[in-house]
Design a protein around this motif. Sequence first.
Motif, PDB file in Angstrom:
ATOM      1  N   HIS A   1       0.572  -0.857   0.197  1.00 35.11           N
ATOM      2  CA  HIS A   1      -0.116  -0.064  -0.516  1.00 35.11           C
ATOM      3  C   HIS A   1       0.689   0.953  -0.181  1.00 35.11           C
ATOM      4  O   HIS A   1       0.941   2.099  -0.477  1.00 35.11           O
ATOM      5  N   TYR A   2       1.958   1.005   0.727  1.00 34.51           N
ATOM      6  CA  TYR A   2       3.084   2.001   0.741  1.00 34.51           C
ATOM      7  C   TYR A   2       3.504   2.881  -1.298  1.00 34.51           C
ATOM      8  O   TYR A   2       3.716   3.830  -0.926  1.00 34.51           O
ATOM      9  N   TRP A   3       4.143   1.473  -1.281  1.00 37.39           N
ATOM     10  CA  TRP A   3       4.906   1.295  -2.875  1.00 37.39           C
ATOM     11  C   TRP A   3       4.013   1.717  -3.976  1.00 37.39           C
ATOM     12  O   TRP A   3       4.434   2.239  -4.861  1.00 37.39           O
ATOM     13  N   PHE A   4       2.268   1.880  -3.691  1.00 40.43           N
ATOM     14  CA  PHE A   4       2.237   1.157  -5.559  1.00 40.43           C
ATOM     15  C   PHE A   4       2.166   2.124  -5.589  1.00 40.43           C
ATOM     16  O   PHE A   4       1.963   2.222  -6.950  1.00 40.43           O
ATOM     17  N   PRO A   5       1.403   3.557  -5.286  1.00 41.81           N
ATOM     18  CA  PRO A   5       1.638   4.235  -6.814  1.00 41.81           C
ATOM     19  C   PRO A   5       2.888   4.749  -6.883  1.00 41.81           C
ATOM     20  O   PRO A   5       2.987   5.233  -7.881  1.00 41.81           O
ATOM     21  N   LYS A   6       3.758   4.389  -6.448  1.00 40.39           N
ATOM     22  CA  LYS A   6       5.221   4.615  -6.992  1.00 40.39           C
ATOM     23  C   LYS A   6       5.167   3.465  -8.131  1.00 40.39           C
ATOM     24  O   LYS A   6       6.467   4.426  -9.388  1.00 40.39           O
TER      25      LYS A   6
ATOM     26  N   LYS B   1       4.069  12.346  -8.053  1.00 42.97           N
ATOM     27  CA  LYS B   1       5.603  12.366  -7.886  1.00 42.97           C
ATOM     28  C   LYS B   1       6.023  11.695  -5.990  1.00 42.97           C
ATOM     29  O   LYS B   1       6.077  10.537  -6.073  1.00 42.97           O
ATOM     30  N   ASN B   2       5.143  12.055  -5.376  1.00 41.86           N
ATOM     31  CA  ASN B   2       5.165  12.161  -3.671  1.00 41.86           C
ATOM     32  C   ASN B   2       4.630  11.988  -3.271  1.00 41.86           C
ATOM     33  O   ASN B   2       3.777  12.802  -2.558  1.00 41.86           O
ATOM     34  N   PRO B   3       3.182  10.978  -3.407  1.00 42.25           N
ATOM     35  CA  PRO B   3       1.420  11.563  -2.919  1.00 42.25           C
ATOM     36  C   PRO B   3       2.370  11.282  -1.091  1.00 42.25           C
ATOM     37  O   PRO B   3       1.135  11.672  -0.940  1.00 42.25           O
ATOM     38  N   TRP B   4       2.892  10.785   0.290  1.00 41.56           N
ATOM     39  CA  TRP B   4       2.680  10.686   0.784  1.00 41.56           C
ATOM     40  C   TRP B   4       4.017  11.172   1.926  1.00 41.56           C
ATOM     41  O   TRP B   4       3.713  11.844   2.952  1.00 41.56           O
TER      42      TRP B   4
ATOM     43  N   THR C   1      11.933  10.680  -5.023  1.00 44.50           N
ATOM     44  CA  THR C   1      12.870  12.150  -5.582  1.00 44.50           C
ATOM     45  C   THR C   1      12.395  12.034  -7.243  1.00 44.50           C
ATOM     46  O   THR C   1      12.779  12.952  -7.992  1.00 44.50           O
ATOM     47  N   THR C   2      12.678  10.674  -7.368  1.00 47.13           N
ATOM     48  CA  THR C   2      12.013  10.156  -8.897  1.00 47.13           C
ATOM     49  C   THR C   2      10.602  10.100  -9.415  1.00 47.13           C
ATOM     50  O   THR C   2      10.180  10.523  -8.901  1.00 47.13           O
ATOM     51  N   GLN C   3      10.517  10.205 -10.866  1.00 48.37           N
ATOM     52  CA  GLN C   3       9.306  10.279 -11.261  1.00 48.37           C
ATOM     53  C   GLN C   3       8.335   9.361 -11.515  1.00 48.37           C
ATOM     54  O   GLN C   3       8.582   7.584 -10.727  1.00 48.37           O
TER      55      GLN C   3
ATOM     56  N   PHE D   1       3.667   1.778  -9.565  1.00 49.85           N
ATOM     57  CA  PHE D   1       2.457   1.391 -11.161  1.00 49.85           C
ATOM     58  C   PHE D   1       1.251   3.308 -11.325  1.00 49.85           C
ATOM     59  O   PHE D   1       1.052   3.116 -12.223  1.00 49.85           O
ATOM     60  N   GLY D   2       2.181   3.862 -10.315  1.00 49.22           N
ATOM     61  CA  GLY D   2       1.990   5.581 -10.790  1.00 49.22           C
ATOM     62  C   GLY D   2       0.452   6.313 -10.687  1.00 49.22           C
ATOM     63  O   GLY D   2      -0.412   7.093 -11.158  1.00 49.22           O
ATOM     64  N   ARG D   3      -0.469   5.127 -10.010  1.00 48.59           N
ATOM     65  CA  ARG D   3      -1.874   5.196  -9.114  1.00 48.59           C
ATOM     66  C   ARG D   3      -2.256   4.997  -8.499  1.00 48.59           C
ATOM     67  O   ARG D   3      -1.209   4.313  -7.459  1.00 48.59           O
ATOM     68  N   MET D   4      -3.043   5.622  -7.760  1.00 46.34           N
ATOM     69  CA  MET D   4      -3.497   5.582  -6.330  1.00 46.34           C
ATOM     70  C   MET D   4      -4.432   4.897  -6.691  1.00 46.34           C
ATOM     71  O   MET D   4      -5.892   4.310  -6.956  1.00 46.34           O
ATOM     72  N   TYR D   5      -4.443   3.565  -5.205  1.00 50.42           N
ATOM     73  CA  TYR D   5      -6.403   2.411  -5.261  1.00 50.42           C
ATOM     74  C   TYR D   5      -7.012   3.292  -4.185  1.00 50.42           C
ATOM     75  O   TYR D   5      -6.528   4.752  -3.743  1.00 50.42           O
ATOM     76  N   ASN D   6      -8.294   3.114  -4.396  1.00 50.65           N
ATOM     77  CA  ASN D   6      -9.076   3.255  -3.459  1.00 50.65           C
ATOM     78  C   ASN D   6      -8.659   3.194  -1.406  1.00 50.65           C
ATOM     79  O   ASN D   6      -8.793   2.289  -1.182  1.00 50.65           O
ATOM     80  N   MET D   7      -8.535   4.848  -0.974  1.00 50.00           N
ATOM     81  CA  MET D   7      -8.168   4.618   0.164  1.00 50.00           C
ATOM     82  C   MET D   7      -9.509   3.894   1.127  1.00 50.00           C
ATOM     83  O   MET D   7      -8.881   3.501   1.880  1.00 50.00           O
ATOM     84  N   LYS D   8     -10.271   4.080   1.247  1.00 48.56           N
ATOM     85  CA  LYS D   8     -12.027   4.551   1.959  1.00 48.56           C
ATOM     86  C   LYS D   8     -11.905   2.755   1.926  1.00 48.56           C
ATOM     87  O   LYS D   8     -11.919   1.705   3.019  1.00 48.56           O
ATOM     88  N   VAL D   9     -11.800   2.332   0.739  1.00 48.05           N
ATOM     89  CA  VAL D   9     -12.059   0.689   1.320  1.00 48.05           C
ATOM     90  C   VAL D   9     -10.393   0.086   1.283  1.00 48.05           C
ATOM     91  O   VAL D   9     -10.222  -1.050   2.202  1.00 48.05           O
ATOM     92  N   ALA D  10      -9.399   1.025   0.685  1.00 48.82           N
ATOM     93  CA  ALA D  10      -8.462   0.524   1.387  1.00 48.82           C
ATOM     94  C   ALA D  10      -8.348  -0.729   3.056  1.00 48.82           C
ATOM     95  O   ALA D  10      -7.772  -1.186   3.576  1.00 48.82           O
ATOM     96  N   THR D  11      -9.260   1.711   3.458  1.00 49.13           N
ATOM     97  CA  THR D  11      -9.100   0.759   5.380  1.00 49.13           C
ATOM     98  C   THR D  11     -10.585  -0.413   5.168  1.00 49.13           C
ATOM     99  O   THR D  11     -10.489  -0.794   6.698  1.00 49.13           O
ATOM    100  N   TRP D  12     -11.158  -0.496   4.775  1.00 48.30           N
ATOM    101  CA  TRP D  12     -12.309  -0.869   5.315  1.00 48.30           C
ATOM    102  C   TRP D  12     -11.434  -2.893   5.059  1.00 48.30           C
ATOM    103  O   TRP D  12     -11.317  -3.878   6.131  1.00 48.30           O
ATOM    104  N   ALA D  13     -10.978  -2.497   4.642  1.00 48.02           N
ATOM    105  CA  ALA D  13     -10.082  -4.241   3.840  1.00 48.02           C
ATOM    106  C   ALA D  13      -8.903  -4.349   5.500  1.00 48.02           C
ATOM    107  O   ALA D  13      -8.714  -5.430   5.711  1.00 48.02           O
ATOM    108  N   TRP D  14      -8.600  -3.440   5.236  1.00 46.38           N
ATOM    109  CA  TRP D  14      -7.047  -3.832   6.701  1.00 46.38           C
ATOM    110  C   TRP D  14      -8.142  -3.520   8.149  1.00 46.38           C
ATOM    111  O   TRP D  14      -8.051  -4.870   8.288  1.00 46.38           O
ATOM    112  N   ALA D  15      -9.517  -2.919   8.486  1.00 44.49           N
ATOM    113  CA  ALA D  15     -10.501  -3.692   9.435  1.00 44.49           C
ATOM    114  C   ALA D  15     -10.678  -4.990   9.134  1.00 44.49           C
ATOM    115  O   ALA D  15     -10.699  -5.016  10.298  1.00 44.49           O
ATOM    116  N   ILE D  16     -10.942  -5.343   8.627  1.00 42.88           N
ATOM    117  CA  ILE D  16     -12.031  -7.010   7.697  1.00 42.88           C
ATOM    118  C   ILE D  16     -10.008  -7.664   7.936  1.00 42.88           C
ATOM    119  O   ILE D  16     -10.502  -8.905   9.035  1.00 42.88           O
TER     120      ILE D  16
END
Lengths: 215, 98, 549, 207
Positions: free
Chosen positions: C414-419, C504-507, C515-517, C421-436
């Motif tokens: 979840h941390y490096w995913f955006p780096k 480049k640096n969402p977090w 720092t890289t693309q 693939f250059g895209r972001m997952y759905n945060m809400k769903v990810a949080t629910w998945a974490w809880a479950i």
Amino acid sequence: MFTSSSNFTNDVDALFVYITALSLIVLIGITVAMIYFVIRYSRKRNPVPKNIEGNLTLEILWTGIPLLLFISMFYFGWVGYKDMRAIPDDALQIKVTARMWQWSFEYPNGLKTDTLYVPVSKPVRVDLHSMDVNHAFFIPAFRVKKDVYPNKKNDAWFQSEKVGRYDIACAEYCGLNHSYMYSAVHIMEQKAFDQWFADASKKANLEPKLVAQTK
Amino acid sequence: MSDHHHQEAHVIEYGKYIFIWLALLAFTGITVTAAGIGLGNWTVVVALLIASTKSWFVLNYFMHLKYEDRVFKLFIAVAFITFAIFITFTFWDYSFTR
Amino acid sequence: MAHVAMPVDKIEPSYLEVTTNTHKGLLGWILSVDHKRIGLLYLYTMLAFFFVAVGFGFMIRLELISPGKTFIDAQTYNQFFTLHGIIMIFLFIIPGLPAVFGNFFLPIMIGAKDVIFPRVNLLSWYLFITGGLVAVAGWLLPGGSADTGWMFYVPYSVRTTTNVLPALTAAFLLGFSSILTGINFITTIHRMRAPGMSWFRLPLFIWSLYATAWVQVLATPIIGITLALVIIERTLGVGIFDPVLGGDPVLYQHLFWIYSHPAVYIMILPAMGIVSEIIPVFARRTIFGYKFIAFSSIAIAFFGSLVWAHHMFTAGMSDTAMFVFSFITFIVSIPSAIKVFNWVSTLYKGSIQADPPLLYVLSFIFQFSIGGFTGLMLGALSVNIHLQDTSFVVAHFHYVMFGGTGFGIFAAMHYWFPKMFGRMYNMKVATWAWAIVTFGYNLLYFPMFIMGYLGMPRRYYDYLPEFQPYHFASTIGSWILILGLIIMFTNLFVGMRRGAKTPKNPWGGETLEWTTQTPPIVENFHEVPTVTTGPYDYSEYEVAKKEGT
Amino acid sequence: MSSSAPTAVHHVHRDDYGSRMGMWLFLFTELVLFGGLFIVYSVYRFTHQQEFHIAAQELNTTIGLINTIILLTSSMTAAMSITAMQKGNVRFAKGLVWVTIMFAFAFMVNKYFEWSAKIHHGIYPGSKELLNKPEGEILYFGLYYVMTGLHALHVIVGVVFFLFILRHIGQGKVHQTQYVRLENAALYWHLVDLIWIFLFPLFYLIH
């Protein structure tokens, strides 16, 4: 937990409770601190972080204190284990043979059974041997366990404290019917045991006498 | 740890290799003789000591460890210590009454 | 950390579009020597194996929902738990972090263009996939897959008629793959660090990979030779471990655990590295006790290699061995404790954003602590005698390996995913998945502690009725966990395909990979960056406040 | 993911020091691999001292000694080939590598005769003759075959390694200023020698 059923039960349980209690305190501490920090210092409440690089005193404290506690746990574990190794000379000697997937017990006079009968409050020594693969002799209620090998002699002992029937399980994976390799130990009053032993020996044409124990 | 480039080659002369080779042969002779005399329980110790000496020569000269960076020596120390630990700790079990 | 001058708007083709060879399509992937592509090859194959092993785990749990036969027979059950163990350990959790995220991020995080031996790197993936296929082959061949448990204890592994050889060969090949990765990482860390990247400016993930790599290089050969000996023993009848020929089954266990205990540290150390990366980023402050965390990795690797025989306390070892191994077992828990305390302290006075990566990290700390504490109970000799080979042990190591490493892998994903693939997952769903996932996980494994203490041995196909409530709860937990996993992976998959493009640096990370693309270009950097500060320098946020902005 | 876009040229990073470091790390894994066998050997020798002594009588010390000398000498020629290469004497370097390979061959021939003699006497894994012997001797010969066999396998790998180097020399990939591959091959060869230095006394000299 069981009620005390062998000489080891209380010691093992006491140490277990000791470690569990300490662990729970620390675990709750860590968890509460973690959750509290995440809420108290959330980005909304605390938009500006403070960079703290470390604290030597703290590091020494949380290295030193666990170290002392760990050494105490180690020590009690070692002492308890020493008891498990100190087999009394006057123990009743039983030869235990394991094979896929059953146990057999042999008394000093040669009497063989597939369930173990022993008198209460008397030390019992089991000499363990396997005919085929690895097994492990396990009486959960007595806190006794030892691996049983081919080509290697192992032993264990226990002294029951209560009349009753307790499970003997195989604890080392040994193939198809590993989970069915159960037997039982019957703890009997001395008189009842003597009676049983005499009857069983007579039936097997053996001298109904527990031969003097030789080490 | 010094990781700077270290490209200049160290050339070891043929004569030196021949000298090391002769030493190794001599040690081989010694170990065979020592085994022949029968030193009882010391036979293994002597044999292992001589073998270690031989490997010291091979490592340092044939394998150029002597001319390598300090890091390499540190590495090989780590490797040997690890192995020493494995074998000693196994013998915590075997060399005491079980 | 160093900021590299890079045109902000001009997005270049990333490693996903450009390959290092002339092939296109699949060949452009499986022949590529780009460390990032190899990392993804590992990710996909490893996840495939993970799902298979989860499937076996599901079936084991389903069988155990009630006593007696539920839906498979004892032999199948034994094969299933063996496969579950072999696949999870050798094909998922050992390569999980180093081979996937180590490959992808180690070079970037030290400012290098690739690992030092890119072709060897590709070779180790091939060994990995071959090992995996051999393992699967053993399962399809007549005779059925191995039923020995993943430990292959002698003499059962010499006697059984099932296909043990493919399983052993697979483990051997996978070990070799792991060694090559280790060699590559050590040399890369020594030789390829960017200018200014001194040892104490290395991100802590790199420190943990370095310690891991040493264990991989120095301990794996032992299991290699041990399994090879069992292969030789089975095929040629050479007497080594077989008691009938005079062999000593306990010696096999020594050799097996000389590797397999340190292997636990191969599994957990990189996950600890991940935790040390993620906490500062989401707390927006520097890590607490950098050097203590770094050195504790080395200490864990070292002491972790001295405690293997604590798996054998009921084997009838000498008292001296019992004393030494139990004592060092307690010592090795100190560096782990140090890490936990430092992590929690890093949250103190941070500015915390509880996004999914951090949530997984919090679960990690909680579960890993339970794993550690129960480890203390197992380390105490007299208690160990009672608990050895019961489901208490099963719960303990799942708390460390799944609750720890597994959650570490999820956090990293979840941390490096955006780096990556250059895209972001759905945060809400990810949080629910974490809880479950967290809830299901704990419901699955916690009951095993209790029934283990009550005397439920491990690897049992059937059990006494008194254990039923615990087994039942545990099986329900497995369903919830799997539900959570399905949600989590679906979310990631959808994010990979259709997620919003990320900057480049969402977090707000400070290590070099941010720092890289995004996604990175083929050789990571146009110009090798120069590093001027430590890895978690968040002082700018503090300064910003003082200046009133 | 599509990868139809252009191809990047992957730049090759030359680092001889790094290559040697990688090679050394690889050698450590080989050492520990044999180390595992040495652990087995020491434990069994410890638990079956007498039987190991008796079993060792059956081995031919002379053949072991000859093979020791062969390997030591080949190690020297391998090391010398690097000196020759450094001095730009490519033909001599190639010659020395060939000599090393010849020694390896001689070693294997010797080994072949040694093993066939044993097998001829009925001592091989699973043979009736061997199974009738006491446990310690079965273990000794089991280890003998496994350890010398694995060592012989390494000799073969070493030869293959050298053959590749010869090809690389021919292709001009290995030359006076770029010879790290030759160094690495020689390192591997010395490892084979090192292991034998220990195998020889442990198996042949325990009378």
